[in-house]
Design a protein around this motif. Structure first.
Motif, PDB file in Angstrom:
ATOM      1  N   LEU A   1       7.151   8.956 -21.203  1.00  0.00           N
ATOM      2  CA  LEU A   1       7.389   9.492 -19.862  1.00  0.00           C
ATOM      3  C   LEU A   1       6.162   9.278 -18.980  1.00  0.00           C
ATOM      4  N   LEU A   2       4.982   9.508 -19.530  1.00  0.00           N
ATOM      5  CA  LEU A   2       3.742   9.288 -18.796  1.00  0.00           C
ATOM      6  C   LEU A   2       3.687   7.854 -18.265  1.00  0.00           C
ATOM      7  N   ALA A   3       3.986   6.889 -19.113  1.00  0.00           N
ATOM      8  CA  ALA A   3       3.965   5.481 -18.709  1.00  0.00           C
ATOM      9  C   ALA A   3       5.066   5.174 -17.693  1.00  0.00           C
ATOM     10  N   GLN A   4       6.258   5.740 -17.889  1.00  0.00           N
ATOM     11  CA  GLN A   4       7.370   5.503 -16.959  1.00  0.00           C
ATOM     12  C   GLN A   4       7.053   5.999 -15.555  1.00  0.00           C
ATOM     13  N   VAL A   5       6.484   7.198 -15.464  1.00  0.00           N
ATOM     14  CA  VAL A   5       6.174   7.782 -14.164  1.00  0.00           C
ATOM     15  C   VAL A   5       5.076   6.978 -13.473  1.00  0.00           C
ATOM     16  N   GLY A   6       4.048   6.593 -14.194  1.00  0.00           N
ATOM     17  CA  GLY A   6       2.986   5.777 -13.618  1.00  0.00           C
ATOM     18  C   GLY A   6       3.490   4.434 -13.135  1.00  0.00           C
ATOM     19  N   THR A   7       4.366   3.817 -13.909  1.00  0.00           N
ATOM     20  CA  THR A   7       4.943   2.523 -13.533  1.00  0.00           C
ATOM     21  C   THR A   7       5.839   2.667 -12.308  1.00  0.00           C
ATOM     22  N   ALA A   8       6.637   3.715 -12.266  1.00  0.00           N
ATOM     23  CA  ALA A   8       7.526   3.954 -11.115  1.00  0.00           C
ATOM     24  C   ALA A   8       6.714   4.188  -9.842  1.00  0.00           C
ATOM     25  N   ALA A   9       5.622   4.923  -9.962  1.00  0.00           N
ATOM     26  CA  ALA A   9       4.771   5.178  -8.796  1.00  0.00           C
ATOM     27  C   ALA A   9       4.154   3.880  -8.296  1.00  0.00           C
ATOM     28  N   ALA A  10       3.645   3.063  -9.196  1.00  0.00           N
ATOM     29  CA  ALA A  10       3.013   1.799  -8.800  1.00  0.00           C
ATOM     30  C   ALA A  10       4.034   0.852  -8.163  1.00  0.00           C
ATOM     31  N   ALA A  11       5.269   0.905  -8.631  1.00  0.00           N
ATOM     32  CA  ALA A  11       6.303   0.012  -8.091  1.00  0.00           C
ATOM     33  C   ALA A  11       6.683   0.383  -6.663  1.00  0.00           C
ATOM     34  N   ARG A  12       6.492   1.625  -6.273  1.00  0.00           N
ATOM     35  CA  ARG A  12       6.867   2.075  -4.923  1.00  0.00           C
ATOM     36  C   ARG A  12       5.761   1.897  -3.895  1.00  0.00           C
ATOM     37  N   VAL A  13       4.581   1.540  -4.348  1.00  0.00           N
ATOM     38  CA  VAL A  13       3.449   1.391  -3.435  1.00  0.00           C
ATOM     39  C   VAL A  13       3.712   0.227  -2.493  1.00  0.00           C
ATOM     40  N   ARG A  14       3.417   0.468  -1.220  1.00  0.00           N
ATOM     41  CA  ARG A  14       3.604  -0.574  -0.217  1.00  0.00           C
ATOM     42  C   ARG A  14       2.272  -0.874   0.452  1.00  0.00           C
ATOM     43  N   THR A  15       2.164  -2.071   0.995  1.00  0.00           N
ATOM     44  CA  THR A  15       0.964  -2.424   1.737  1.00  0.00           C
ATOM     45  C   THR A  15       1.004  -1.746   3.094  1.00  0.00           C
ATOM     46  N   TRP A  16      -0.133  -1.738   3.792  1.00  0.00           N
ATOM     47  CA  TRP A  16      -0.184  -1.166   5.133  1.00  0.00           C
ATOM     48  C   TRP A  16       0.797  -1.900   6.033  1.00  0.00           C
ATOM     49  N   ARG A  17       0.866  -3.207   5.917  1.00  0.00           N
ATOM     50  CA  ARG A  17       1.786  -4.003   6.738  1.00  0.00           C
ATOM     51  C   ARG A  17       3.237  -3.573   6.477  1.00  0.00           C
ATOM     52  N   GLN A  18       3.606  -3.397   5.220  1.00  0.00           N
ATOM     53  CA  GLN A  18       4.966  -2.960   4.894  1.00  0.00           C
ATOM     54  C   GLN A  18       5.234  -1.552   5.427  1.00  0.00           C
ATOM     55  N   SER A  19       4.259  -0.680   5.299  1.00  0.00           N
ATOM     56  CA  SER A  19       4.435   0.707   5.715  1.00  0.00           C
ATOM     57  C   SER A  19       4.583   0.856   7.225  1.00  0.00           C
ATOM     58  N   THR A  20       3.992  -0.051   7.975  1.00  0.00           N
ATOM     59  CA  THR A  20       4.026   0.062   9.436  1.00  0.00           C
ATOM     60  C   THR A  20       5.013  -0.890  10.094  1.00  0.00           C
ATOM     61  N   GLN A  21       5.746  -1.662   9.305  1.00  0.00           N
ATOM     62  CA  GLN A  21       6.636  -2.678   9.875  1.00  0.00           C
ATOM     63  C   GLN A  21       7.682  -2.079  10.812  1.00  0.00           C
ATOM     64  N   GLN A  22       8.307  -0.990  10.431  1.00  0.00           N
ATOM     65  CA  GLN A  22       9.338  -0.373  11.274  1.00  0.00           C
ATOM     66  C   GLN A  22       8.750   0.066  12.614  1.00  0.00           C
ATOM     67  N   LEU A  23       7.569   0.667  12.601  1.00  0.00           N
ATOM     68  CA  LEU A  23       6.919   1.076  13.842  1.00  0.00           C
ATOM     69  C   LEU A  23       6.552  -0.147  14.679  1.00  0.00           C
ATOM     70  N   ARG A  24       6.006  -1.173  14.069  1.00  0.00           N
ATOM     71  CA  ARG A  24       5.625  -2.368  14.812  1.00  0.00           C
ATOM     72  C   ARG A  24       6.836  -3.053  15.433  1.00  0.00           C
ATOM     73  N   ASP A  25       7.943  -3.094  14.710  1.00  0.00           N
ATOM     74  CA  ASP A  25       9.180  -3.674  15.263  1.00  0.00           C
ATOM     75  C   ASP A  25       9.667  -2.858  16.454  1.00  0.00           C
ATOM     76  N   TRP A  26       9.642  -1.546  16.323  1.00  0.00           N
ATOM     77  CA  TRP A  26      10.083  -0.669  17.404  1.00  0.00           C
ATOM     78  C   TRP A  26       9.232  -0.889  18.650  1.00  0.00           C
TER      79      TRP A  26
END
Length: 124
Positions: A71-96
C-alpha cells in the motif's frame, strides 16, 4: 530514500513540501488544513487526518503503512503519477486569458518609454 512525509500542521495553504514529496513518490500523511485536499486524495495519493488528536492518527497511519509496504508503494506511485508541471497546471488559465485579452505586443516589439519628471513636478 524516504518512504513517508509527515506534516502535522494547523495552518497551511497548499504546502510545497507535500507537492515535492509526491513528485518524488513519497507517501504523505498530513493534517486536514488549508488546501491539502487539492493535492492529497485520502487513501489514494496520501493520507489526510483530522487536526484534533492528529498525533495518534498519524502514528496509526505510519504503523499501518509499515505493515503494508505494498500500500505504501501504491500510494507513492499514485501520487507521483498525478504530478503535473507548472505549464500543465496553468494551461486552463492561460487558455482562458488568451481568449479574453486583446492581442498585446510582445516585449521585443514594445518601444522603451522614458519618464522624465522635474523635481517641481514630483512635489506638486
Amino acid at each position: 530514500q524516504t518512504d513517508i512525509l509527515v506534516l502535522p500542521s494547523h495552518f497551511e495553504g497548499l504546502p510545497l513540501s507535500v507537492l515535492e514529496a509526491q513528485r518524488c513518490g513519497v507517501t504523505v500523511v498530513v493534517t486536514e488544513t488549508g488546501a491539502v485536499r487539492e493535492a492529497v486524495e485520502d487513501g489514494i495519493t496520501g493520507f489526510v487526518v483530522p487536526q484534533v488528536e492528529c498525533e495518534r492518527s498519524m502514528v496509526d497511519r505510519i504503523l499501518m503503512l509499515d505493515r503494508d509496504r505494498e500500500l505504501l508503494a501504491q500510494v507513492g506511485t499514485a501520487a507521483a503519477a498525478r504530478v503535473r508541471t507548472w505549464r500543465q497546471s496553468t494551461q486552463q488559465l492561460r487558455d482562458w486569458l488568451q481568449n479574453r485579452l486583446p492581442e498585446l505586443p510582445s516585449a521585443a516589439e514594445e518601444q522603451p518609454r522614458l519618464l522624465h519628471m522635474t523635481l517641481n513636478e514630483v512635489t506638486q
